[in-house]
Each structure stands twice: as structure tokens, then as C-alpha cells.
Design an enzyme around this catalytic site. Structure first.
Site, PDB file in Angstrom:
ATOM      1  N   HIS A 403       0.827  -1.201   0.000  1.00 26.13           N
ATOM      2  CA  HIS A 403       0.000   0.000   0.000  1.00 26.13           C
ATOM      3  C   HIS A 403       0.866   1.257   0.000  1.00 26.13           C
ATOM      4  O   HIS A 403       0.439   2.319  -0.465  1.00 26.13           O
ATOM      5  CB  HIS A 403      -0.914   0.035   1.231  1.00 26.13           C
ATOM      6  CG  HIS A 403      -1.994  -0.997   1.212  1.00 26.13           C
ATOM      7  ND1 HIS A 403      -1.799  -2.273   1.668  1.00 26.13           N
ATOM      8  CD2 HIS A 403      -3.280  -0.938   0.791  1.00 26.13           C
ATOM      9  CE1 HIS A 403      -2.925  -2.966   1.531  1.00 26.13           C
ATOM     10  NE2 HIS A 403      -3.837  -2.175   1.007  1.00 26.13           N
ATOM     11  N   ASP A 474      -4.349  -6.321  -7.894  1.00 26.34           N
ATOM     12  CA  ASP A 474      -4.727  -5.678  -6.639  1.00 26.34           C
ATOM     13  C   ASP A 474      -5.039  -4.221  -6.993  1.00 26.34           C
ATOM     14  O   ASP A 474      -4.851  -3.782  -8.141  1.00 26.34           O
ATOM     15  CB  ASP A 474      -3.581  -5.781  -5.636  1.00 26.34           C
ATOM     16  CG  ASP A 474      -4.048  -5.621  -4.186  1.00 26.34           C
ATOM     17  OD1 ASP A 474      -5.189  -5.177  -3.969  1.00 26.34           O
ATOM     18  OD2 ASP A 474      -3.258  -5.932  -3.273  1.00 26.34           O
TER      19      ASP A 474
END
Length: 547
Positions: A403, A474
Site C-alpha cells: 500500500h 490488486d
């Protein structure tokens, strides 16, 4: 004078006789020439089995001998469709496998043994795990790789790898390991790549073929986008679906919508929102959120669905509990209108320094995780939603969080095969619908993230591990991607690697335009786009999402 006339008459008679002889020889040669080789347009029927491919095949005898001797057609090896297979007939596999090579218009196999109306007469339906959801009709061949839909493999393709080659009536498809051998009959080009108008692809249902045939290139590219409702509406916090959403879906006919906690107010509100948005879409949408249990729970933490703890808390409770937890979450989701969960986590928490996975994993032991994932897959599906195993090829041994930046995995492929890949393989064998690629850099393979790696997406995941379902990225707004790559680069390179759906691209318009430009320039073949769309539509059909 009389003597001279007689000589002239004699020479005329000799010349006439010689000319007649030449004409006779020419006639004999012409008769032999055309009698020896039948016209290419004349079909020769072959009755019986062709090396295990049941049914009646009609083969076009070409100029290379035109001879049919038992199971050998036009000089080609028995059981191999190296060329002239007429329309609507099943072609053989180069390796003896029949991974989805049912004749055009025949039924697909089911992913997990869930019946989808059964195979009608003249349709084939079969699974490599021994499950059959309808008997294959006599003389037809169909097979799925561990229950996964073949995603549109054309007739004669080896290993069930889809390449978008859908032979139309009168076209010949003959592939060995995905390489076209050519010899298309009836004037069609050798090894021609299919377009939507000729999508009689083997192993693909008529429903999917019909939908694909009615889609423009832009429709197809949009179907590969899996985005938040805000991305198409421009509204920062979407809690309902009305005319703005309707107009947005007309402009962006995406394949799926991903919801988060900002979209949740109450159970009744969510149910109404999802019902409305689904009614606005021409092609039914995948409606998903992350509902893993524990700290990753978009519904439990907002609108009070059934509470389930983090999966690691249940690691010693066996497959029955893994199934029950998945079924509970899936049933709650399905009741509200969701049809996909971006779960389960197939990563193994093998590195205590790893915080991004941690208790989201089913176990900290590879083999134990592999024993639990199949039950979770079954629980999600039987609870009413498709499942997505993540984050391939395994995020559990990293110490960084994708992230916030790049994540490196220093294991070799062989180490991954004996450890991280065990739960993924178990889930794939159990019929997982989709695999999410992690934003991980496997140094043994490439210095680029896994999502851009053909070796990881296609060679490893699809070919070696046998996964033929939908591969998605993702979220592409994560800094491991967004800090280093442009929208165009991400879209084009991931699709070239074998990815089917882009999850939450940074810029939807830029991603769509990049893929359209890549097709128009020839960098990506439209048949490659078709492959992904067929997989997406097949997943929707298998899960009962298509009407």
C-alpha cells in the site's frame, strides 16, 4: 500432278493422325489429373472415434494427397487437428487433452460442481476433478482443468489455454500449445485470430458467445475494469444508485464495482443500492467488497452483518470451521446483493515482521493453510458469492506493505512452489473463481511487479498451476504501483502479462484509452481482449449472475 496430290493427302493424313493422338493423350492426362485429386470443396466424412475424440468429423481433403486412411486425415497424425476441421466439429488436442474443446455451441463445464441448468442434448460438460454436472452427449468432448472454465479455448488448442481463436463456420482451427498451424479451409486465413463476429469458440457457452458478439471494442475494454462507484459517477461518497449511476454505466459499461465502508449506511440501504445498480447495467455486474473477517470487514464493521473474527484465530479449528466462516460471510453478502467477495487471503503469515497480512492469513504454516483454503472456497461459493484468492504469488513473507511502496520477495520460484504456492494451488484445485495478483517483485523472476510478469501470470499461474479463471490486479492506486508507473503502462503491461481485470485503476479514462490505442496499433491483438472478456463473462455465468 496426281502423284504430288497423293503425297499432299498423305502428309495431311499423317498430321491429322498425329494431332488426334496428341489430343487423346491430353484428354487422358486431364481425366487422370482431375480423377486423382478430389476438389477441396468436397467433404469426406469420417465416422467413429478419432483418437478418443468421439463423434462424427467432417474433414476437407486438401491437395496434400486427399487421402483418408483410418484415423489419419490429409497426412495429419490421428487425434490432431492440424488443419482442415469443418465447422461445428470437435478437433483433437496436440497432447491428447480435451480442455474445453467441445464443438461450437456446446455447453461449458461448471467450476465447482454447481449445476447451471445441465447440458442439453448435443452439449458437452465435463470436469477433470471427476464431477459432472450433466452427462456429455455421445460423440462430444469437453473437459475442464480442475473445474476451472477454459475461458474460450478455440478448437484444437492444446492445454486448454485460451487464445481467442474462435473458428466460424467453414474455418479450421488447429493449434498445438497455442501455436496456430494454419490450413484454414473455405478461403479463411491460416491461423486467423477470431473476432466477435466469428466467436463460435469451443468450450464457451452460446450465451457468452452471443454477448461477446454484441460488444464493441470499447465495451470489451470497459468490461475489464473493476472500479469503485465513485470512479464512474464522480461522486465522492456513493450511498445510492439513481440516474447519475444509470448514466455513468451507460458511459462506462464496466465489469464490476468495488464497494467500501463509505458506501454502507444500513442493510436496507445497501440492498436497495445494489439492486438498483444491477438493474442499470446492460451486462450484469460483479458487485464486491473486501469481507475477510476481523480487521478487514466492510460490512460487519458498518452495517452489522454477522461477526466473524480474523481467520488466523481459527487456524486450529479445522476445515469445517473454515467452511462455516466463509459460508456465513458469503450468505450475508449475497442477501444484500453482492455476488463476489475479494477474499479469502491465501497468503501465509510466515514472517512475524509482516503487518499487512498478519492475522488475515488462515495460518502461519504453509501446509495447514493449504488444508483450509479449499473449504473456504467451497463455503464462499455455496454461500452465494464468487471468491478471489489473494495475493499471488504470496505476500506473507514480506516485511513491507505494498500500500505504501515496493515490496520485494527474495525467494526463488522453487522455494515459492514448495511453500507460498501450496495454499494457492489447493484453492485453485477446489475451483476458486478468481486470483488477485499481489504488487510484489519476485527478484528471481523480474525487477518489475508480478502483475507485469508474463512468466508469473501466464506461465506459472495459468499453464503450470492450471488456473483458467479470472486474474485481476490488486488495487492499482496502491503506491507500489502508482508511485512508479503511468496509467497507460499499467493497463497495457498487465494485460500483455495475462491479467483480465484492472482493480481500481488510478485513472479510468486513461486506462481505457491506453488499451484501445494498444489494440488499434497492434501492440495487443483484439483476440487477447476477447480472451479476458470470455473469462469474465464465463465467471458471471457460472455463478448465476448472467440471466
Amino acid at each position: 500432278m496426281k502423284k504430288q496430290n497423293r503425297r499432299t493427302q498423305a502428309w495431311v493424313w499423317v498430321a491429322a493422325t498425329a494431332l488426334a493422338g496428341v489430343l487423346c493423350l491430353l484428354a487422358v492426362w486431364l481425366v487422370w489429373r482431375f480423377a486423382a485429386q478430389p476438389e477441396e470443396s468436397l467433404g469426406v466424412a469420417i465416422e467413429g472415434d478419432l483418437d478418443g475424440i468421439g463423434g462424427t468429423l467432417t474433414a476437407d481433403a486438401g491437395a496434400d494427397g486427399g487421402k483418408i486412411d483410418g484415423d489419419v486425415v490429409s497426412g495429419e497424425a490421428a487425434g490432431q487437428a492440424g488443419g482442415d476441421v469443418a465447422s461445428g466439429e470437435a478437433s483433437g488436442e496436440a497432447d491428447g487433452l480435451t480442455d474445453g474443446d467441445a464443438a461450437a455451441g456446446e455447453a461449458i463445464g461448471e467450476t465447482d460442481g454447481q449445476p447451471d441448468g445441465g447440458a442439453a442434448a448435443g452439449e458437452a460438460n465435463g470436469e477433470a476433478d471427476g464431477l459432472t454436472d450433466g452427462d456429455a452427449a455421445a460423440g462430444e468432448a469437453a473437459g475442464e482443468n480442475d473445474g476451472q472454465p477454459d475461458g474460450g479455448a478455440a478448437a484444437g488448442e492444446a492445454n486448454g489455454q485460451p487464445n481467442g481463436d474462435a473458428p466460424a463456420a467453414g474455418e479450421a482451427a488447429g493449434e498445438t500449445n497455442g501455436q496456430s498451424t494454419g490450413d484454414a479451409s473455405t478461403g479463411e486465413g491460416a491461423g486467423e485470430q477470431a473476432v466477435a463476429s466469428s466467436s463460435a469458440s469451443q468450450g464457451v457457452s452460446q450465451t457468452v458467445q452471443d454477448i461477446l458478439a454484441g460488444m464493441t471494442l470499447r465495451d470489451k475494454v470497459c468490461q475489464m475494469m473493476f472500479v469503485t462507484p465513485s470512479a464512474i459517477t464522480g461522486v465522492s461518497k456513493v450511498t445510492s444508485a439513481g440516474e447519475t449511476t444509470r448514466a455513468a454505466l451507460e458511459k462506462y459499461p464496466v465489469g464490476g464495482l468495488d464497494y467500501n465502508k463509505t458506501n454502507m449506511v444500513s442493510q436496507s440501504q445497501v440492498a436497495e443500492m445494489l439492486s438498483n445498480v444491477q438493474s442499470f447495467s446492460k451486462i450484469p455486474l460483479l458487485l464486491a467488497c473486501d469481507e475477510e473477517g476481523g480487521r478487514v470487514a466492510r460490512l460487519m464493521n458498518t452495517i452489522g452483518t454477522t461477526w466473524v473474527d480474523a481467520m488466523l484465530d481459527y487456524k486450529d479449528d479445522g476445515p469445517e470451521t473454515a467452511y462455516a466462516n466463509a459460508y456465513t460471510m458469503a450468505h450475508d453478502m449475497s442477501t444484500l446483493g453482492f455476488n463476489m467477495d475479494l477474499a479469502p487471503v491465501a497468503d501465509v503469515w510466515s514472517n512475524p515482521k509482516n503487518t499487512v497480512i498478519g492475522d488475515r492469513a488462515y495460518s502461519d504454516d504453509f501446509e495447514q493453510a493449504a488444508s483450509l483454503l479449499p473449504s473456504a472456497v467451497k463455503g464462499f461459493q455455496e454461500g452465494g458469492v464468487a471468491c478471489v484468492i489473494k495475493h499471488f504469488p504470496g505476500h506473507g513473507d514480506s516485511s513491507a506493505d505494498s500500500h505504501y511502496g515496493s515490496v520485494y520477495i527474495d525467494k526463488t520460484l522453487d522455494q515459492l512452489r514448495s511453500q507460498e504456492l501450496l495454499p494457492f494451488q489447493a484453492a485453485i484445485d477446489a475451483g476458486a473463481d478468481s486470483v488477485m495478483m499481489g504488487h510484489l517483485i519476485i527478484r528471481d523472476v523480474s525487477e518489475e511487479p508480478a502483475v507485469f510478469s508474463y512468466e508469473l501470470v501466464t506461465t506459472l499461474l495459468r499453464e503450470e498451476m492450471g488456473f483458467q479463471g479470472v486474474v485481476m490486479t490488486d488495487a492499482l492506486a496502491m503506491k507500489a504501483i502508482s508511485d512508479h508507473y503511468t496509467n497507460a503502462q499499467v493497463a497495457v503491461d498487465s494485460v500483455k502479462a495475462g491479467v483480465d481485470m484492472l482493480l481500481c485503476p488510478m485513472d479510468l479514462d486513461a486506462s481505457i484509452d491506453a488499451l484501445l490505442s494498444a489494440v488499434e496499433s497492434g501492440e495487443i491483438e483484439e483476440s487477447r481482449i476477447d480472451e479476458s472478456v470470455v473469462r469474465i463473462l464465463t465467471l458471471k455465468e457460472n455463478r448465476g449472475i448472467l440471466p
